[in-house]
Design a protein around this motif. Structure first.
Motif, PDB file in Angstrom:
ATOM      1  N   LEU A   1       0.828  -1.205   0.000  1.00  0.00           N
ATOM      2  CA  LEU A   1       0.000   0.000   0.000  1.00  0.00           C
ATOM      3  C   LEU A   1       0.863   1.256   0.000  1.00  0.00           C
ATOM      4  CD1 LEU A   1      -3.030   0.881   0.225  1.00  0.00           C
ATOM      5  CD2 LEU A   1      -2.425   1.518   2.543  1.00  0.00           C
TER       6      LEU A   1
ATOM      7  N   GLU B   1       1.002   4.352  -2.560  1.00  0.00           N
ATOM      8  CA  GLU B   1       0.749   5.733  -2.163  1.00  0.00           C
ATOM      9  C   GLU B   1       1.801   6.695  -2.691  1.00  0.00           C
ATOM     10  OE1 GLU B   1      -1.751   5.110   1.958  1.00  0.00           O
ATOM     11  OE2 GLU B   1       0.373   5.604   2.031  1.00  0.00           O
TER      12      GLU B   1
ATOM     13  N   ASP C   1       0.785   7.707  -6.143  1.00  0.00           N
ATOM     14  CA  ASP C   1      -0.318   8.635  -6.385  1.00  0.00           C
ATOM     15  C   ASP C   1       0.079  10.097  -6.125  1.00  0.00           C
ATOM     16  OD1 ASP C   1      -2.198   7.739  -3.420  1.00  0.00           O
ATOM     17  OD2 ASP C   1      -0.790   9.363  -3.693  1.00  0.00           O
TER      18      ASP C   1
ATOM     19  N   LEU D   1       9.012   1.659  11.569  1.00  0.00           N
ATOM     20  CA  LEU D   1       7.908   0.840  12.065  1.00  0.00           C
ATOM     21  C   LEU D   1       6.602   1.112  11.308  1.00  0.00           C
ATOM     22  CD1 LEU D   1       7.914  -1.215  14.364  1.00  0.00           C
ATOM     23  CD2 LEU D   1       7.080   0.571  15.890  1.00  0.00           C
TER      24      LEU D   1
ATOM     25  N   GLY E   1       6.517   2.102   8.185  1.00  0.00           N
ATOM     26  CA  GLY E   1       6.757   1.966   6.749  1.00  0.00           C
ATOM     27  C   GLY E   1       7.195   3.253   6.080  1.00  0.00           C
TER      28      GLY E   1
ATOM     29  N   PHE F   1      11.814   7.679   3.784  1.00  0.00           N
ATOM     30  CA  PHE F   1      11.086   8.917   3.456  1.00  0.00           C
ATOM     31  C   PHE F   1      11.483  10.071   4.380  1.00  0.00           C
ATOM     32  CE2 PHE F   1       8.487   5.655   1.567  1.00  0.00           C
ATOM     33  CZ  PHE F   1       8.045   6.232   0.397  1.00  0.00           C
TER      34      PHE F   1
ATOM     35  N   ARG G   1      11.798  13.477   2.796  1.00  0.00           N
ATOM     36  CA  ARG G   1      10.702  13.981   1.964  1.00  0.00           C
ATOM     37  C   ARG G   1       9.930  15.067   2.699  1.00  0.00           C
ATOM     38  NH1 ARG G   1       8.561  10.933  -2.047  1.00  0.00           N
ATOM     39  NH2 ARG G   1      10.052   9.482  -2.955  1.00  0.00           N
TER      40      ARG G   1
ATOM     41  N   SER H   1       1.233  11.159   0.644  1.00  0.00           N
ATOM     42  CA  SER H   1      -0.224  10.995   0.669  1.00  0.00           C
ATOM     43  C   SER H   1      -0.736  11.271   2.086  1.00  0.00           C
ATOM     44  CB  SER H   1      -0.581   9.576   0.269  1.00  0.00           C
ATOM     45  OG  SER H   1      -0.168   8.685   1.287  1.00  0.00           O
TER      46      SER H   1
ATOM     47  N   GLY I   1      -2.352   9.361   4.097  1.00  0.00           N
ATOM     48  CA  GLY I   1      -2.052   8.253   4.999  1.00  0.00           C
ATOM     49  C   GLY I   1      -0.623   8.308   5.511  1.00  0.00           C
ATOM     50  N   MET I   2       0.299   8.623   4.599  1.00  0.00           N
ATOM     51  CA  MET I   2       1.709   8.689   5.007  1.00  0.00           C
ATOM     52  C   MET I   2       1.934   9.873   5.942  1.00  0.00           C
ATOM     53  SD  MET I   2       3.292   7.881   1.291  1.00  0.00           S
ATOM     54  CE  MET I   2       4.961   7.355   1.597  1.00  0.00           C
TER      55      MET I   2
ATOM     56  N   ARG J   1       0.807   8.854   9.298  1.00  0.00           N
ATOM     57  CA  ARG J   1       1.788   7.953   9.917  1.00  0.00           C
ATOM     58  C   ARG J   1       2.907   8.762  10.556  1.00  0.00           C
ATOM     59  NH1 ARG J   1       0.345   4.829   5.262  1.00  0.00           N
ATOM     60  NH2 ARG J   1      -0.052   2.652   5.780  1.00  0.00           N
TER      61      ARG J   1
ATOM     62  N   ARG K   1       5.494  11.497  15.342  1.00  0.00           N
ATOM     63  CA  ARG K   1       5.754  12.739  16.065  1.00  0.00           C
ATOM     64  C   ARG K   1       5.128  12.696  17.465  1.00  0.00           C
ATOM     65  NH1 ARG K   1       3.132  17.948  13.538  1.00  0.00           N
ATOM     66  NH2 ARG K   1       1.313  16.738  14.180  1.00  0.00           N
TER      67      ARG K   1
ATOM     68  N   HIS L   1       8.901  11.625  21.823  1.00  0.00           N
ATOM     69  CA  HIS L   1       9.458  11.945  23.133  1.00  0.00           C
ATOM     70  C   HIS L   1       9.102  10.876  24.161  1.00  0.00           C
ATOM     71  CE1 HIS L   1       5.499  13.672  22.720  1.00  0.00           C
ATOM     72  NE2 HIS L   1       5.407  13.909  24.002  1.00  0.00           N
TER      73      HIS L   1
ATOM     74  N   THR M   1      -6.930   2.718   3.889  1.00  0.00           N
ATOM     75  CA  THR M   1      -5.797   3.271   4.635  1.00  0.00           C
ATOM     76  C   THR M   1      -6.107   3.268   6.121  1.00  0.00           C
ATOM     77  OG1 THR M   1      -5.556   4.723   2.748  1.00  0.00           O
ATOM     78  CG2 THR M   1      -4.211   5.221   4.650  1.00  0.00           C
TER      79      THR M   1
ATOM     80  N   ASP N   1      -5.557  -0.181   7.583  1.00  0.00           N
ATOM     81  CA  ASP N   1      -4.116  -0.434   7.669  1.00  0.00           C
ATOM     82  C   ASP N   1      -3.502   0.296   8.839  1.00  0.00           C
ATOM     83  OD1 ASP N   1      -3.999  -2.119   5.597  1.00  0.00           O
ATOM     84  OD2 ASP N   1      -3.322  -0.656   4.121  1.00  0.00           O
TER      85      ASP N   1
ATOM     86  N   GLU O   1      -1.497  -0.950  12.133  1.00  0.00           N
ATOM     87  CA  GLU O   1      -0.130  -0.464  12.375  1.00  0.00           C
ATOM     88  C   GLU O   1      -0.013   0.135  13.760  1.00  0.00           C
ATOM     89  OE1 GLU O   1       1.585   2.111   9.319  1.00  0.00           O
ATOM     90  OE2 GLU O   1       0.934   0.577   7.896  1.00  0.00           O
TER      91      GLU O   1
ATOM     92  N   ARG P   1       0.342  -2.499  16.224  1.00  0.00           N
ATOM     93  CA  ARG P   1       1.700  -3.059  16.192  1.00  0.00           C
ATOM     94  C   ARG P   1       2.649  -2.183  17.007  1.00  0.00           C
ATOM     95  NH1 ARG P   1       2.448  -3.532  10.367  1.00  0.00           N
ATOM     96  NH2 ARG P   1       4.144  -2.102  10.791  1.00  0.00           N
TER      97      ARG P   1
ATOM     98  N   ARG Q   1       4.656  -2.976  20.536  1.00  0.00           N
ATOM     99  CA  ARG Q   1       6.110  -2.802  20.648  1.00  0.00           C
ATOM    100  C   ARG Q   1       6.467  -1.836  21.784  1.00  0.00           C
ATOM    101  NH1 ARG Q   1      10.797  -2.418  17.328  1.00  0.00           N
ATOM    102  NH2 ARG Q   1      10.181  -3.929  15.763  1.00  0.00           N
TER     103      ARG Q   1
END
Ligand SMILES: Nc1ncnc2c1ncn2[C@@H]1O[C@H](COP(=O)(O)OP(=O)(O)O)[C@@H](O)[C@H]1O
Ligand SMILES: [Mg+2]
Lengths: 275, 276
Positions: A9, A13, A16, B146, B148, B152, B155, B161, B163-164, B167, B172, B176, B194, B197, B201, B204, B208
């Motif tokens: 996924l 992304e 896109d 962690l 994904g 990046f 960037r 996107s 979703g990213m 994440r 952020r 801390h 998304t 997902d 995540e 997860r 952890r």
């Protein structure tokens, strides 16, 4: 940890992010060539009309005659341009140097906001053309009164845009920063000022186009140099082609300064100017 | 319902004095008799009315309720960004009267800083708190890995996107190493895929780095699928209708949506929230 569905996924992304593309070269060709063509056609019509109607050069010179004036007077045009350029840039710089800190003060102090904003607004409402003769009366005919006119013209848009930008931090981001007990200094440096930058440049771009006009107004009122002075003198002596040449230089200066500010903007706020 | 939930509060509230070492579930956040009234132009809005709740250490708890029932208000009170009109909140046993660095926040919008790269965005809280930046960077990179977003780091948010970006915003909120993570409808602005997902995540990450997660949503399925307990809130004035223990085993899977337990929870919560 290794979740194949999420991995695939995230790669989808990234893709896109690329928008539906238009060939950038064709865009710039259209953007540059079309205005240029229109402009050339207009010049041709102007040239033809002047010759056709036998309009005397002192009334309306043809583009080719203006071109001749450029060749004959380029030295004078250059020296007077430098004077106007200096006044413009000095006034512009002064308005940034005073306008940005004032905006910061206004944003941080409700008292200042209540007292200074009305004064600013009143000042902005006074026509600068009316102030220019008074400045000449008080300060004389040097560069200073012109610089002050430029300053007065640029000041307001810079203060307003900076103040707007400083308060444009998204509320959620502000909450996050407050939840970390950030100091006012940290809040300013890390959030408020960077947020304000694109707004400040909006103000700067408006201001720089006013700035050249401000300098010329100052020169009209009383001076011995500058493009405004050159236009005034040459038109009073019916050297209309020279007046037009000075006008062309003035226009070019204005355009070049605008794009210079835009260029600096691209360097300083790349995140807001990327298309 | 009301009687039973307040009874539960009384019994758990009694646990404050109990020595923490021996207790099975240590209480992390205690909310006592909390009221919040906003003064508005048209009068006063009671956003929260008599909220009592104990949130356990390291549990994943969801607040669900219709929009306007005071979920965001409750979270803001836990961040100490606003003050209660009455009542109090204890965090780790001490009165919460100013923002605590034990708390991390994630909002519905990622609100990343567009002039900073992903890594620098994640590092913002560490910078403000004056933490050791070498350690913080290592932690930020691990968190990004962690979710994904490894690779990046440099960037800019504008290149990612939604979703990213979200994440990165979660990283952020955790950089801390707070012991409490407050999330206000963190996935509400994302598309359904998304959203699923990111939910898993988040679980997860939670497995952890154990934390107390307070997760606000108005999506009932999301609340059940992710949480240990779901707090069902009634519309204005916001009150706690019931706190429901989710009986689904961990690790959670998407298939659990079709289990009878899930349906039973879903029906119960839906009925609680609908009732006015
Ligand atoms: N700053 C505020 N001033 C006035 N009223 C507010 C403010 N924040 C929230 N409210 C009101 O309080 C109630 C609860 O809001 P909120 O906590 O945002 O609900 P939720 O997050 O559950 O949608 C709403 O009626 C809202 O209009
Ligand atoms: Mg809300």
């Amino acid at each position: 940890m290794t979740d194949p569905s999420s991995a695939s996924l995230s790669s989808a992304e990234t893709d896109d992010g690329a928008e539906a593309w238009v060939d950038p070269e064709r865009v710039s060709l259209k953007n540059v060539l079309l205005p240029l063509l229109t402009f050339s056609v207009l010049l041709l019509i102007w040239e033809a009309a002047v010759w056709q109607a036998r309009i005397p050069a002192w009334l309306l010179p043809a583009p080719t005659v203006i071109g001749e004036a450029f060749a004959d007077w380029w030295r004078e045009l250059l020296t007077h341009s430098l004077v106007t350029l200096y006044e413009t840039l000095a006034g512009f710089a002064l308005s940034i140097a005073l306008g940005v800190p004032l905006a910061v003060a206004v944003v941080y102090s409700p008292v200042l906001q209540k007292t200074i904003y009305p004064i600013l607004l009143a000042l902005q409402s006074v026509p600068k053309v009316a102030i220019a003769p008074l400045l000449a009366l008080w300060i004389g005919f040097g560069a200073m009164p012109k610089i002050i006119v430029v300053f007065l013209v640029c000041f307001f848009p810079i203060v307003v845009s900076t103040a707007t930008g400083l308060t444009a931090v998204p509320p959620a981001l502000m909450d996050l920063i407050r939840s970390l007990s950030a100091s006012p200094y940290q809040t300013f440096v890390k959030a408020r000022f960077p947020t304000a930058m694109p707004h400040i440049f909006v103000g700067l771009k408006i201001a720089i186009t006013f700035a050249v006009i401000g300098a010329v107004i100052g020169e009209f009122v009383g001076s011995e140099s500058g493009l405004g002075y050159l236009i005034l003198v040459s038109s009073s002596q019916s050297r209309t082609p020279l007046a037009f040449a000075a006008l062309v230089v003035l226009t070019l200066m204005s355009i070049v300064l605008y794009y210079a500010v835009e260029y600096i903007e691209r360097l300083m706020v790349p995140w807001a100017t990327k298309t | 319902m009301l009687a039973s939930s307040s009874l539960e509060v009384v019994t758990t509230a009694g646990s404050i004095d109990r020595p923490k070492a021996g207790a099975r579930a240590v209480t992390k956040i205690q909310i006592f008799d909390l009221y919040k009234t906003y003064a508005t132009r048209t009068g006063r809005t009671t956003a929260l009315q008599k909220v009592d709740l104990d949130i356990r250490e390291n549990e994943f708890i969801a607040l669900v309720g219709p929009s306007g029932c005071g979920k965001s208000t409750l979270l803001k009170l836990i961040t100490a960004l606003i003050k209660p009109s009455r009542g109090k909140i204890l965090l780790g046993g001490t009165l919460l009267d100013k923002p605590s660095r034990e708390v991390g926040i994630v909002f519905q919008q990622p609100v990343l800083m567009p002039w900073r790269g992903v890594l620098d965005n994640v590092l913002l809280p560490a910078e403000i708190l004056g933490l050791d930046m070498t350690e913080a960077k290592a932690r930020a990179r691990e968190l990004l890995e962690l979710v994904g977003l490894g690779g990046f780091e440099d960037r800019y948010p504008g290149e990612l996107s939604g979703g990213m970006q979200q994440r990165a915003a979660i990283c952020r909120g955790l950089v801390h190493n707070p012991s409490v993570l407050l999330m206000d409808e963190p996935f509400a602005a994302l598309d359904a895929m998304t959203r699923e997902d990111l939910g898993f995540e988040l679980l997860r990450i939670w497995e952890r780095h154990r934390k107390t997660v307070v997760f606000v949503t108005h999506n009932i399925s999301e609340a059940i699928l992710l949480s240990d307990r779901v707090v069902a809130m009634s519309p204005r004035p916001g009150r706690i209708e019931k706190v429901i223990d989710i009986v689904l085993p961990r690790p959670r899977t998407l298939d659990m949506q079709f289990s009878p337990e899930f349906k039973a929870h879903s029906d119960e919560i839906r009925a609680l929230i609908r009732r006015t």
